[in-house]
Scaffold this active site. Structure first.
Site, PDB file in Angstrom:
ATOM      1  N   CYS A  59       0.827  -1.216   0.000  1.00  0.00           N
ATOM      2  CA  CYS A  59       0.000   0.000   0.000  1.00  0.00           C
ATOM      3  C   CYS A  59       0.859   1.262   0.000  1.00  0.00           C
ATOM      4  O   CYS A  59       0.379   2.340  -0.368  1.00  0.00           O
ATOM      5  CB  CYS A  59      -0.926   0.027   1.214  1.00  0.00           C
ATOM      6  SG  CYS A  59      -1.864  -1.490   1.403  1.00  0.00           S
ATOM      7  N   PRO A  75     -11.517 -29.188   2.808  1.00  0.00           N
ATOM      8  CA  PRO A  75     -11.393 -28.769   4.211  1.00  0.00           C
ATOM      9  C   PRO A  75      -9.954 -28.661   4.701  1.00  0.00           C
ATOM     10  O   PRO A  75      -9.706 -28.069   5.757  1.00  0.00           O
ATOM     11  CB  PRO A  75     -12.145 -29.858   4.978  1.00  0.00           C
ATOM     12  CG  PRO A  75     -12.252 -31.011   4.058  1.00  0.00           C
ATOM     13  CD  PRO A  75     -12.222 -30.471   2.661  1.00  0.00           C
ATOM     14  N   TYR A 109     -16.292  15.900  20.841  1.00  0.00           N
ATOM     15  CA  TYR A 109     -16.338  17.253  20.284  1.00  0.00           C
ATOM     16  C   TYR A 109     -15.493  18.229  21.099  1.00  0.00           C
ATOM     17  O   TYR A 109     -15.584  18.288  22.318  1.00  0.00           O
ATOM     18  CB  TYR A 109     -17.782  17.792  20.233  1.00  0.00           C
ATOM     19  CG  TYR A 109     -17.785  19.303  20.103  1.00  0.00           C
ATOM     20  CD1 TYR A 109     -17.257  19.909  18.956  1.00  0.00           C
ATOM     21  CD2 TYR A 109     -18.240  20.122  21.135  1.00  0.00           C
ATOM     22  CE1 TYR A 109     -17.188  21.294  18.854  1.00  0.00           C
ATOM     23  CE2 TYR A 109     -18.176  21.512  21.034  1.00  0.00           C
ATOM     24  CZ  TYR A 109     -17.644  22.090  19.891  1.00  0.00           C
ATOM     25  OH  TYR A 109     -17.566  23.446  19.791  1.00  0.00           O
TER      26      TYR A 109
HETATM   27  P1  FAD Z   1      -0.482 -10.077  -1.881  1.00  0.00           P
HETATM   28  O1  FAD Z   1      -0.086  -8.936  -1.050  1.00  0.00           O
HETATM   29  O2  FAD Z   1      -0.658  -9.879  -3.339  1.00  0.00           O
HETATM   30  O3  FAD Z   1       0.569 -11.222  -1.657  1.00  0.00           O
HETATM   31  C1  FAD Z   1       0.495 -12.408  -2.382  1.00  0.00           C
HETATM   32  C2  FAD Z   1       1.887 -12.988  -2.488  1.00  0.00           C
HETATM   33  O4  FAD Z   1       1.753 -14.334  -2.940  1.00  0.00           O
HETATM   34  C3  FAD Z   1       2.751 -12.276  -3.515  1.00  0.00           C
HETATM   35  O5  FAD Z   1       3.932 -11.779  -2.906  1.00  0.00           O
HETATM   36  C4  FAD Z   1       3.067 -13.341  -4.553  1.00  0.00           C
HETATM   37  O6  FAD Z   1       4.400 -13.254  -5.030  1.00  0.00           O
HETATM   38  C5  FAD Z   1       2.863 -14.625  -3.760  1.00  0.00           C
HETATM   39  N1  FAD Z   1       2.518 -15.753  -4.607  1.00  0.00           N
HETATM   40  C6  FAD Z   1       1.500 -15.827  -5.510  1.00  0.00           C
HETATM   41  N2  FAD Z   1       1.485 -17.045  -6.097  1.00  0.00           N
HETATM   42  C7  FAD Z   1       2.501 -17.740  -5.550  1.00  0.00           C
HETATM   43  C8  FAD Z   1       2.999 -19.059  -5.746  1.00  0.00           C
HETATM   44  N3  FAD Z   1       2.431 -19.880  -6.632  1.00  0.00           N
HETATM   45  N4  FAD Z   1       4.058 -19.458  -5.018  1.00  0.00           N
HETATM   46  C9  FAD Z   1       4.646 -18.634  -4.097  1.00  0.00           C
HETATM   47  N5  FAD Z   1       4.223 -17.375  -3.885  1.00  0.00           N
HETATM   48  C10 FAD Z   1       3.150 -16.929  -4.594  1.00  0.00           C
HETATM   49  N6  FAD Z   1      -5.205  -2.013   0.230  1.00  0.00           N
HETATM   50  C11 FAD Z   1      -5.697  -1.228   1.206  1.00  0.00           C
HETATM   51  O7  FAD Z   1      -6.482  -1.702   2.024  1.00  0.00           O
HETATM   52  N7  FAD Z   1      -5.334   0.086   1.300  1.00  0.00           N
HETATM   53  C12 FAD Z   1      -4.458   0.648   0.435  1.00  0.00           C
HETATM   54  O8  FAD Z   1      -4.136   1.830   0.555  1.00  0.00           O
HETATM   55  C13 FAD Z   1      -3.929  -0.151  -0.605  1.00  0.00           C
HETATM   56  N8  FAD Z   1      -3.061   0.365  -1.489  1.00  0.00           N
HETATM   57  C14 FAD Z   1      -2.548  -0.430  -2.472  1.00  0.00           C
HETATM   58  C15 FAD Z   1      -1.653   0.120  -3.376  1.00  0.00           C
HETATM   59  C16 FAD Z   1      -1.125  -0.670  -4.386  1.00  0.00           C
HETATM   60  C17 FAD Z   1      -0.170  -0.070  -5.359  1.00  0.00           C
HETATM   61  C18 FAD Z   1      -1.510  -2.025  -4.495  1.00  0.00           C
HETATM   62  C19 FAD Z   1      -0.934  -2.883  -5.588  1.00  0.00           C
HETATM   63  C20 FAD Z   1      -2.386  -2.581  -3.600  1.00  0.00           C
HETATM   64  C21 FAD Z   1      -2.919  -1.788  -2.581  1.00  0.00           C
HETATM   65  N9  FAD Z   1      -3.825  -2.306  -1.648  1.00  0.00           N
HETATM   66  C22 FAD Z   1      -4.331  -1.509  -0.672  1.00  0.00           C
HETATM   67  C23 FAD Z   1      -4.238  -3.711  -1.712  1.00  0.00           C
HETATM   68  C24 FAD Z   1      -3.419  -4.559  -0.741  1.00  0.00           C
HETATM   69  O9  FAD Z   1      -2.066  -4.365  -1.015  1.00  0.00           O
HETATM   70  C25 FAD Z   1      -3.804  -6.009  -0.916  1.00  0.00           C
HETATM   71  O10 FAD Z   1      -5.168  -6.135  -0.597  1.00  0.00           O
HETATM   72  C26 FAD Z   1      -3.016  -6.926  -0.012  1.00  0.00           C
HETATM   73  O11 FAD Z   1      -1.654  -6.846  -0.298  1.00  0.00           O
HETATM   74  C27 FAD Z   1      -3.475  -8.364  -0.221  1.00  0.00           C
HETATM   75  O12 FAD Z   1      -2.679  -9.227   0.493  1.00  0.00           O
HETATM   76  P2  FAD Z   1      -2.539 -10.747   0.045  1.00  0.00           P
HETATM   77  O13 FAD Z   1      -1.632 -11.372   1.060  1.00  0.00           O
HETATM   78  O14 FAD Z   1      -3.863 -11.335  -0.165  1.00  0.00           O
HETATM   79  O15 FAD Z   1      -1.851 -10.712  -1.375  1.00  0.00           O
END
Ligand code: FAD
Length: 592
Positions: free
Chosen positions: A76, A311, A459
């Protein structure tokens, strides 16, 4: 296990979610016995699940597999690093494999990609991306936290060097290099969602001239049309070249390494770099190939225990399609839900009797000094679901006007005929986050508009008013529930002059500055004396600047036997939409 007060889910199928080993019946805590939990993905969802699980269970073997170079980085924060608000790249690295190993005894394997899930064998096939070795790893429980990936549309030239998507640190490093190489240059951002807007803001902060191209007729789809209009006008006033209802049909190489963007309207833009922020899709490939059920929104379907159709496998974060707080399923790819789902999955595995109560969709974004936020359902979602609802819009100061720095906040509330809150939106320069957090809490707790009116909020002059904007929202919505008629800007734009009269109750000086064409004018303070000038055979639509004087006029007129409605949000909202519409391509027209 039935007798354990900490574990009320003793069924056979649940046993896998219960500890990592066996519960200590007296304390409800897991004992040694060390099941293996494998987690795929090491950012918000994966790292949170791993550390929470360790805090609940000292004996589990926890293996975290991440195909990238880093874990637990602040996705983020990436746009703000580009903009220079976050100065040091290291600040984005919240944990590293070593710190997780030392503090949490988690086996973190970066540059290890999971290739397949072999459900029958309860194994994953993993490739060590450094050595190329492929190996199989057994699991007792698997947590998928694979996140989401940016959509890269099949536009010719979308694979050119200077066309970027953003998800990871290496992505922002590449964008940073291109932006640094083009000081004072031009950037095109394609897509007006959260990431597109944050990138537009931070590219502008770096001194680039930004064009924002959005295919729909508004940015930020969770906002309703008039709330988005406030954002559009602000973007334009702050020098962003906003192109709505526009798409890129091709990227072509330009002079000296620049880009040429061909647009559907026929316009040609030149840019030094382009950001594609046209959406994300859940990373479901592993799950889909393993035959796990997917939901209607394309995520891995999970139940209230965040368990997939297998599951022995859970899914959390951006990859998961979860139960919606207001029914159905929800895909809310944001960090807060990812973190809560991860904690809850770890709690379940640690033997705690918790369940996920659903995602409601609460978000916030900063746009060049303006903040837009929302929670719950918007107008489009409510209409699609065919639900009866009312809406009100108010504008109130962030704190009392006599204390310096007060800024207007526009708040919109959707609520059911029984008063239950269904959704809310807010746009303003200050205090939007706190109001939206109150509204999001109220929605989650099933509050009604009268509850909003009753809230006792803090407030003092620097912070709010004795009547906080949230209280006022409750008062106005309560008036509607008790029969006060409100119309919105659409109804005023399409009104029939034969059956309605538009009455401006503001002061003459305000009317000189702006007015709605075709309205008559009686300032509020003269209204009681001039009732005879108003027709009794037509509905009177009153308006003022934001709706308050309109409400007072409505009360006077109603008690004198007139049929009256008040313009919701007043001229401020009407004028914002009208201003926004001026920029809509007249050839395309505007759909109401
Ligand atoms: P991710 O953070 O995407 O992590 C998933 C990880 O899994 C990745 O590192 C990937 O490499 C790994 N992976 C995937 N497949 C495999 C595999 N087969 N083997 C091994 N590793 C794997 N959300 C907010 O609430 N507020 C914000 O201000 C905000 N700003 C954002 C700004 C940007 C630029 C972006 C891109 C996103 C933003 N988000 C924000 C969204 C937030 O970052 C995501 O909701 C959050 O990171 C999700 O977490 P996650 O663990 O589900 O997935």
């Amino acid at each position: 296990m039935n007798g354990n007060r900490f574990w009320p889910f003793p069924s056979e199928s649940d046993s896998v979610l219960c500890p990592v080993g066996v519960l200590d019946r007296d304390r409800g805590l897991p004992t040694a016995g060390g099941r293996r939990i494998v987690i795929v993905g090491g950012v918000a969802g994966g790292a949170t699940a791993a550390t929470r699980l360790r805090r609940l269970d000292e004996y589990a073997e926890i293996i975290l597999l991440e195909r990238g170079d880093t874990i637990s980085h602040a996705t983020c924060g990436l746009p703000y690093y580009l903009g220079g608000v976050i100065e040091r790249r290291e600040s984005l690295l919240l944990q590293n494999p070593d710190s997780l190993r030392r503090r949490y005894r988690i086996d973190v394997r970066v540059r290890h990609e999971v290739l397949r899930i072999l459900r029958d064998a309860r194994e994953v096939e993993v490739r060590n991306l450094q050595s190329g070795e492929i190996y199989h790893l057994g699991y007792d429980h698997l947590i998928l936290a694979t996140g989401a990936a940016p959509v890269r549309p099949s536009i010719p030239g979308a694979d050119l060097d200077r066309v970027f998507t953003l998800r990871s640190l290496p992505d922002i490093d590449r964008i940073m290099r291109a932006a640094t190489a083009s000081p004072g240059g031009r950037a095109a951002v394609v897509g007006g969602g959260f990431i597109g807007l944050e990138m537009a803001e931070n590219l502008a902060r770096r001194g680039l001239q930004v064009t924002l191209i959005e295919a729909a007729d508004q940015v930020l789809p969770p906002l309703d049309r008039e709330m988005a209009a406030l954002v559009h006008n602000h973007l334009r006033q702050n020098g962003i070249d906003l192109r709505l209802r526009e798409t890129v049909t091709a990227f072509e190489p330009g002079d000296k390494g620049s880009l040429v963007l061909c647009l559907r309207s026929g316009a040609i833009l030149s840019a030094d770099l382009a950001i594609l922020a046209v959406g994300i899709r859940p990373e479901v490939q592993l799950a889909a190939e393993a035959g796990l059920a997917l939901g209607p929104r394309g995520g891995v379907l999970v139940d209230e225990n965040l368990r997939t159709s297998d599951p022995h496998i859970s899914a959390v974060g951006d990859v998961a399609e979860v139960p919606g707080l207001q029914g159905g399923t929800a895909w809310v790819p944001l960090a807060g839900p990812a973190s809560r789902q991860a904690r809850l999955t770890a709690d379940r595995l640690g033997g705690l009797p918790v369940r996920y109560r659903g995602a409601q969709g609460t978000g916030i974004v900063q746009i060049l000094g303006l903040t837009a936020a929302f929670t719950g359902r918007n107008e489009a979602a409510l209409r699609n679901q065919g639900l009866p609802f009312h809406s009100v819009i108010i504008t109130a100061n962030s704190h009392v006007g006599y204390y310096p720095g007060a800024c207007p906040i526009t708040l919109k509330l959707h609520f059911a005929p029984d008063g239950k809150i269904l959704g809310a939106q807010a746009v303003g320069a200050d205090g939007v986050d706190k109001r939206m957090d109150v509204l999001a809490t109220a929605l989650r707790l099933g509050a009604t508009v009268d509850d909003l009116a009753d809230l006792e909020l803090c407030y003092a002059p620097p912070y709010s008013s004795p009547k906080d904007p949230v209280n006022i929202l409750g008062y106005v919505a309560g008036n509607v529930l008790r029969g006060e008629r409100m119309v919105d800007w659409r109804q005023v734009m399409s009104r029939d002059p034969a059956s309605t009269v538009l009455l401006d109750v503001r002061e003459e000086s305000e009317r000189q500055a702006d007015r709605i064409e075709g309205s008559i004018h009686i300032p509020l303070n003269q209204l009681r004396e001039r009732l005879s000038e108003l027709p009794r055979d037509r509905e009177i639509i009153v308006y003022c600047a934001v709706g308050l004087r309109g409400h007072i006029a409505l009360r006077i007129l109603e008690q004198n036997g007139f049929r009256v409605a008040n313009l919701s949000g007043g001229l401020r909202i009407y004028a914002a939409v009208r201003e926004d519409m001026k920029h809509t391509d007249p050839a395309v027209g505007y759909c109401m």
